[in-house]
Design a protein around this motif. Structure first.
Motif, PDB file in Angstrom:
ATOM      1  N   LEU A 185     -19.270  41.210 -33.961  1.00 30.41           N
ATOM      2  CA  LEU A 185     -19.394  41.947 -32.696  1.00 30.41           C
ATOM      3  C   LEU A 185     -18.358  43.068 -32.605  1.00 30.41           C
ATOM      4  O   LEU A 185     -18.354  43.840 -31.648  1.00 30.41           O
ATOM      5  N   GLY A 186     -17.466  43.130 -33.597  1.00 28.92           N
ATOM      6  CA  GLY A 186     -16.448  44.194 -33.620  1.00 28.92           C
ATOM      7  C   GLY A 186     -15.374  43.980 -32.565  1.00 28.92           C
ATOM      8  O   GLY A 186     -14.773  44.927 -32.072  1.00 28.92           O
ATOM      9  N   ASN A 187     -15.122  42.719 -32.205  1.00 29.56           N
ATOM     10  CA  ASN A 187     -14.158  42.442 -31.139  1.00 29.56           C
ATOM     11  C   ASN A 187     -12.702  42.442 -31.587  1.00 29.56           C
ATOM     12  O   ASN A 187     -11.805  42.434 -30.748  1.00 29.56           O
ATOM     13  N   PHE A 188     -12.461  42.404 -32.889  1.00 31.75           N
ATOM     14  CA  PHE A 188     -11.073  42.302 -33.335  1.00 31.75           C
ATOM     15  C   PHE A 188     -10.358  43.638 -33.348  1.00 31.75           C
ATOM     16  O   PHE A 188      -9.251  43.759 -32.894  1.00 31.75           O
ATOM     17  N   LYS A 189     -11.037  44.634 -33.900  1.00 29.25           N
ATOM     18  CA  LYS A 189     -10.386  45.934 -34.004  1.00 29.25           C
ATOM     19  C   LYS A 189     -11.025  46.827 -32.972  1.00 29.25           C
ATOM     20  O   LYS A 189     -12.235  47.044 -32.987  1.00 29.25           O
ATOM     21  N   GLN A 190     -10.208  47.326 -32.055  1.00 25.22           N
ATOM     22  CA  GLN A 190     -10.810  48.110 -30.992  1.00 25.22           C
ATOM     23  C   GLN A 190     -10.443  49.577 -31.108  1.00 25.22           C
ATOM     24  O   GLN A 190      -9.303  49.923 -31.366  1.00 25.22           O
ATOM     25  N   SER A 191     -11.448  50.404 -30.874  1.00 15.72           N
ATOM     26  CA  SER A 191     -11.205  51.844 -30.900  1.00 15.72           C
ATOM     27  C   SER A 191     -10.415  52.212 -29.652  1.00 15.72           C
ATOM     28  O   SER A 191     -10.347  51.444 -28.690  1.00 15.72           O
ATOM     29  N   GLY A 192      -9.820  53.384 -29.662  1.00 12.31           N
ATOM     30  CA  GLY A 192      -8.927  53.832 -28.594  1.00 12.31           C
ATOM     31  C   GLY A 192      -9.437  53.588 -27.182  1.00 12.31           C
ATOM     32  O   GLY A 192      -8.780  52.918 -26.384  1.00 12.31           O
ATOM     33  N   TRP A 193     -10.673  54.054 -26.888  1.00 16.59           N
ATOM     34  CA  TRP A 193     -11.152  53.970 -25.507  1.00 16.59           C
ATOM     35  C   TRP A 193     -11.426  52.536 -25.091  1.00 16.59           C
ATOM     36  O   TRP A 193     -11.194  52.135 -23.971  1.00 16.59           O
ATOM     37  N   LYS A 194     -11.883  51.709 -26.072  1.00 16.56           N
ATOM     38  CA  LYS A 194     -12.189  50.316 -25.771  1.00 16.56           C
ATOM     39  C   LYS A 194     -10.893  49.557 -25.453  1.00 16.56           C
ATOM     40  O   LYS A 194     -10.834  48.738 -24.546  1.00 16.56           O
ATOM     41  N   LYS A 195      -9.859  49.898 -26.236  1.00 16.05           N
ATOM     42  CA  LYS A 195      -8.550  49.284 -26.044  1.00 16.05           C
ATOM     43  C   LYS A 195      -8.068  49.553 -24.633  1.00 16.05           C
ATOM     44  O   LYS A 195      -7.610  48.682 -23.917  1.00 16.05           O
ATOM     45  N   LEU A 196      -8.217  50.839 -24.229  1.00 15.13           N
ATOM     46  CA  LEU A 196      -7.753  51.279 -22.916  1.00 15.13           C
ATOM     47  C   LEU A 196      -8.532  50.547 -21.825  1.00 15.13           C
ATOM     48  O   LEU A 196      -7.952  50.007 -20.879  1.00 15.13           O
ATOM     49  N   LEU A 197      -9.856  50.489 -22.005  1.00 12.21           N
ATOM     50  CA  LEU A 197     -10.726  49.839 -21.022  1.00 12.21           C
ATOM     51  C   LEU A 197     -10.331  48.366 -20.858  1.00 12.21           C
ATOM     52  O   LEU A 197     -10.195  47.865 -19.745  1.00 12.21           O
ATOM     53  N   HIS A 198     -10.086  47.711 -22.001  1.00 17.71           N
ATOM     54  CA  HIS A 198      -9.733  46.300 -21.946  1.00 17.71           C
ATOM     55  C   HIS A 198      -8.404  46.084 -21.248  1.00 17.71           C
ATOM     56  O   HIS A 198      -8.245  45.164 -20.459  1.00 17.71           O
ATOM     57  N   SER A 199      -7.429  46.985 -21.525  1.00 19.25           N
ATOM     58  CA  SER A 199      -6.128  46.782 -20.902  1.00 19.25           C
ATOM     59  C   SER A 199      -6.213  47.062 -19.401  1.00 19.25           C
ATOM     60  O   SER A 199      -5.492  46.460 -18.613  1.00 19.25           O
ATOM     61  N   LEU A 200      -7.129  47.942 -18.986  1.00 17.48           N
ATOM     62  CA  LEU A 200      -7.258  48.253 -17.559  1.00 17.48           C
ATOM     63  C   LEU A 200      -7.992  47.154 -16.803  1.00 17.48           C
ATOM     64  O   LEU A 200      -7.631  46.798 -15.695  1.00 17.48           O
ATOM     65  N   THR A 201      -9.034  46.615 -17.418  1.00 20.68           N
ATOM     66  CA  THR A 201      -9.869  45.661 -16.684  1.00 20.68           C
ATOM     67  C   THR A 201      -9.554  44.214 -17.038  1.00 20.68           C
ATOM     68  O   THR A 201     -10.109  43.314 -16.431  1.00 20.68           O
ATOM     69  N   SER A 202      -8.667  44.028 -17.998  1.00 22.26           N
ATOM     70  CA  SER A 202      -8.348  42.703 -18.557  1.00 22.26           C
ATOM     71  C   SER A 202      -9.613  41.879 -18.832  1.00 22.26           C
ATOM     72  O   SER A 202      -9.717  40.709 -18.516  1.00 22.26           O
ATOM     73  N   LEU A 203     -10.619  42.559 -19.391  1.00 23.92           N
ATOM     74  CA  LEU A 203     -11.869  41.898 -19.787  1.00 23.92           C
ATOM     75  C   LEU A 203     -11.585  40.954 -20.941  1.00 23.92           C
ATOM     76  O   LEU A 203     -10.659  41.167 -21.710  1.00 23.92           O
ATOM     77  N   SER A 204     -12.399  39.901 -21.049  1.00 21.97           N
ATOM     78  CA  SER A 204     -12.228  39.013 -22.176  1.00 21.97           C
ATOM     79  C   SER A 204     -12.546  39.804 -23.437  1.00 21.97           C
ATOM     80  O   SER A 204     -13.576  40.443 -23.542  1.00 21.97           O
ATOM     81  N   GLU A 205     -11.645  39.769 -24.400  1.00 21.00           N
ATOM     82  CA  GLU A 205     -11.821  40.611 -25.576  1.00 21.00           C
ATOM     83  C   GLU A 205     -12.639  39.941 -26.662  1.00 21.00           C
ATOM     84  O   GLU A 205     -13.196  40.604 -27.508  1.00 21.00           O
ATOM     85  N   THR A 206     -12.642  38.626 -26.651  1.00 18.15           N
ATOM     86  CA  THR A 206     -13.412  37.932 -27.681  1.00 18.15           C
ATOM     87  C   THR A 206     -14.472  37.074 -27.006  1.00 18.15           C
ATOM     88  O   THR A 206     -14.409  36.813 -25.818  1.00 18.15           O
ATOM     89  N   SER A 207     -15.425  36.646 -27.822  1.00 23.99           N
ATOM     90  CA  SER A 207     -16.499  35.821 -27.308  1.00 23.99           C
ATOM     91  C   SER A 207     -16.282  34.397 -27.823  1.00 23.99           C
ATOM     92  O   SER A 207     -15.906  34.219 -28.984  1.00 23.99           O
ATOM     93  N   GLY A 208     -16.522  33.418 -27.001  1.00 25.70           N
ATOM     94  CA  GLY A 208     -16.428  32.035 -27.444  1.00 25.70           C
ATOM     95  C   GLY A 208     -17.598  31.726 -28.365  1.00 25.70           C
ATOM     96  O   GLY A 208     -18.582  32.470 -28.403  1.00 25.70           O
ATOM     97  N   ALA A 209     -17.509  30.619 -29.102  1.00 23.39           N
ATOM     98  CA  ALA A 209     -18.581  30.261 -30.039  1.00 23.39           C
ATOM     99  C   ALA A 209     -19.071  28.845 -29.767  1.00 23.39           C
ATOM    100  O   ALA A 209     -18.262  27.921 -29.634  1.00 23.39           O
ATOM    101  N   LEU A 210     -20.391  28.712 -29.642  1.00 25.24           N
ATOM    102  CA  LEU A 210     -21.009  27.397 -29.465  1.00 25.24           C
ATOM    103  C   LEU A 210     -21.967  27.192 -30.629  1.00 25.24           C
ATOM    104  O   LEU A 210     -22.902  27.976 -30.815  1.00 25.24           O
ATOM    105  N   ASP A 211     -21.699  26.195 -31.445  1.00 26.69           N
ATOM    106  CA  ASP A 211     -22.510  25.940 -32.636  1.00 26.69           C
ATOM    107  C   ASP A 211     -23.131  24.548 -32.503  1.00 26.69           C
ATOM    108  O   ASP A 211     -22.415  23.582 -32.250  1.00 26.69           O
ATOM    109  N   LEU A 212     -24.437  24.464 -32.622  1.00 32.25           N
ATOM    110  CA  LEU A 212     -25.100  23.158 -32.586  1.00 32.25           C
ATOM    111  C   LEU A 212     -25.798  22.919 -33.918  1.00 32.25           C
ATOM    112  O   LEU A 212     -26.729  23.653 -34.270  1.00 32.25           O
ATOM    113  N   GLY A 213     -25.316  21.941 -34.654  1.00 33.86           N
ATOM    114  CA  GLY A 213     -25.943  21.603 -35.931  1.00 33.86           C
ATOM    115  C   GLY A 213     -26.808  20.365 -35.776  1.00 33.86           C
ATOM    116  O   GLY A 213     -27.115  19.946 -34.657  1.00 33.86           O
ATOM    117  N   GLY A 214     -27.166  19.771 -36.911  1.00 30.69           N
ATOM    118  CA  GLY A 214     -27.934  18.551 -36.881  1.00 30.69           C
ATOM    119  C   GLY A 214     -27.030  17.348 -36.618  1.00 30.69           C
ATOM    120  O   GLY A 214     -27.427  16.403 -35.938  1.00 30.69           O
TER     121      GLY A 214
END
Ligand SMILES: Nc1ccn([C@@H]2O[C@H](COP(=O)(O)OP(=O)(O)OP(=O)(O)O)[C@@H](O)[C@H]2O)c(=O)n1
Ligand SMILES: [Ca+2]
Length: 510
Positions: A185-214
């Motif tokens: 999802l490209g959540n680790f390395k953020q381009s300049g504007w995304k970095k700024l947006l995240h620091s302003l809105t304190s949005l969650s930067e990463t996504s959690g993971a739910l894995d269901l196997g057998g």
């Protein structure tokens, strides 16, 4: 006389002007030529890697590729091939361990065809086995070891660079799944504007993971609330110069196949005859279960009971509400030694941010048409869809979906109810934060799962620190240089013309 007197002066000015014009044109041509040749794409130097996901229900072989020179960038590794191994997962070979390795041959052949032969020798190949093998190891350690050595022998004989075949831990499975989806999802390395947006809105930067196997299910997400309550659920990562505090847990026996086994083991405690009316299967559906092997499984062994019959006849009832009540008993919520728990006394901090739900979460919800993005359906709509699917008679379902394997099709009602129970009763997702769950099969061309994260980690492709980068890309740098030079040449020319106005440009002469 006057006219003849000015002639040599004019011609020398013209010569100088001509030379200057010629030189500037030459400079511009040279600059453009340099810019073009320098930016010509270099011959692609592609690297490959292979990971085998030896799951409980089946094995998948993935081939990944990436440009060698961009190894440390995020999002550059892509899945180029997936091959589904015929037959059961490797843990299914416990009675014929020597056949586990040869079962991989066809997919290894496919990998040989995808990867240029000159690169076979340098292509790493990894095999990671998950919950099916964890269970086999608990049940019969020597059979598990034999299965692993059989697959190892086969992989060593392949022309690739064998890097190991092992059973990964539930913690690794959760962590690598989380790394995979956030990398894609490209959540680790953020381009300049995304970095700024995240620091302003304190949005969650990463996504959690739910894995269901057998056989197991994993939940992994960044949590600010992690104290030292349960160290075994905590992971720390430093990726691309940022620290991540991650919560993870893998529930063995809570994959959808083993959850069904657990449910049946519970049903068997109260059954009065050899037939059972099961609300989680469609009306008209029948299935026979062999009791002899049933309690050998570590997920059911604690419910072992002597029964006066050797086979259990299951008949579907198709009642979603009853099925939910039945499944709910799998989640023990009575004790919690921490500030908050999911179930069975396992620590769970407050849920945070978005979640990507993949593997069987996706297979099942996708079959039921419940994965709609970008606007996830409301939980009550999801519930009513599964309820009406469960109420459909088996004959009707079979006719409507004749192209789907009966094993999968017969269990979508149970699986849908189980997924809702796991998310609502187990993890306590509610009508409100349900919208934070996104059911994902692929991200771009790559499947969501733990394998990519596993390979990225083992090949050291995720640096702890952000690689030092010049502020401009090479192309922009050359372009900017050309533009500046053009402006400079024009300004100089203009200035020269302004101050040394050659006679030829003076009014009246031109
Ligand atoms: N189109 C599909 C594909 C798979 N399945 C089911 O989804 C479950 C989980 O599949 P998978 O995520 O591949 O599990 P494994 O990796 O095999 O199991 P584990 O991770 O627990 O080792 C299995 O019960 C399988 O029958 C399904 O219902 N529909
Ligand atoms: Ca899996």
């Amino acid at each position: 006389m006057l006219v003849t007197g000015t002639k040599p002066k004019m011609s020398s000015t013209r010569t100088i002007l001509l030379i200057l014009g010629f030189l500037s044109t030459l400079a511009v041509i040279a600059l453009i030529a340099v810019a073009v040749t320098q930016n010509k794409p270099l011959p692609r130097n592609i690297k490959y890697g292979i990971v085998l996901d030896a799951g409980s229900s089946h094995t998948n072989l993935y081939v990944y590729e990436w440009p060698a020179e961009k190894e440390n960038d995020t999002g550059v590794v892509k899945q180029v091939e997936v091959c589904k191994v015929e037959g059961p997962g490797i843990s299914g070979y416990s009675h014929a361990t020597e056949e586990a390795g040869p079962s991989l041959a066809q997919c290894l052949q496919q990998a040989k065809e995808v990867i240029p032969s000159a690169q076979h020798k340098e292509t790493p190949v990894y095999l990671g086995a998950t919950a099916g093998m964890r269970l086999l190891r608990l049940q019969n350690k020597s059979a598990a070891d034999k299965v692993l050595s059989s697959v190892e022998n086969t992989l060593r004989l392949a022309p690739f660079n064998f890097q190991g075949a092992r059973i990964i831990t539930g913690q690794e499975e959760g962590a690598y799944g989380w790394i995979t989806i956030n990398y894609l999802l490209g959540n680790f390395k953020q381009s300049g504007w995304k970095k700024l947006l995240h620091s302003l809105t304190s949005l969650s930067e990463t996504s959690g993971a739910l894995d269901l196997g057998g056989a197991s299910t994993q939940i992994t997400f960044v949590s600010k609330d992690l104290s030292l309550e349960s160290p075994e659920n905590q992971l720390y990562f430093r990726l691309y110069g940022k620290d991540y505090q991650v919560y993870t847990h893998s529930f063995l026996c809570y994959g959808k196949d083993q959850a069904l086994q657990q449910k049946l083991a519970r049903d068997l405690q109260t059954v009065e005859s050899s037939s059972l009316l099961d609300p989680c299967f469609h009306q008209g559906y029948q299935r026979t279960i062999n009791i002899s092997d049933f309690f050998k499984n570590p997920c059911t062994s604690d419910k072992k009971k002597e029964l006066p019959f050797r086979q259990l006849y299951i008949e579907g009832e198709g009642d979603y509400q009853k099925c939910r009540e039945n499944i709910q008993t799998l989640f023990n919520k009575t004790h919690c030694p921490y500030s908050s728990c999911s179930f069975n006394g396992i620590y769970l901090p407050p849920l945070q941010g978005d979640f990507g739900a993949f593997s069987a979460f996706y297979f099942v919800m996708n079959f039921l048409n419940l994965t709609s993005e970008p606007h996830p359906l409301a939980l009550n709509k999801v519930t009513s869809t599964i309820e009406s699917f469960c109420a459909r008679p088996w004959q009707e379902v079979k006719t409507a979906y004749h192209h789907i394997k009966e094993k999968y099709l017969s269990e979508y009602c149970f699986s849908g109810a189980y997924i809702l129970s796991l998310l609502e009763n187990g993890y306590e997702f509610t009508e409100e934060n349900w919208q934070m769950i996104h059911f994902l099969g692929k991200i771009g061309s790559s499947d969501a799962g733990w394998t990519l994260g596993y390979m990225l980690n083992l090949t050291n492709m995720i640096p702890a620190e952000e690689p030092a980068e010049p502020p401009l890309s090479h192309g922009s740098y050359v372009g900017l240089m050309v533009l500046c030079s053009l402006v400079l040449v024009s300004v100089l020319l203009f200035a020269w013309l302004l101050f040394h106005k050659p006679k030829c440009l003076q009014k009246g002469i031109v």
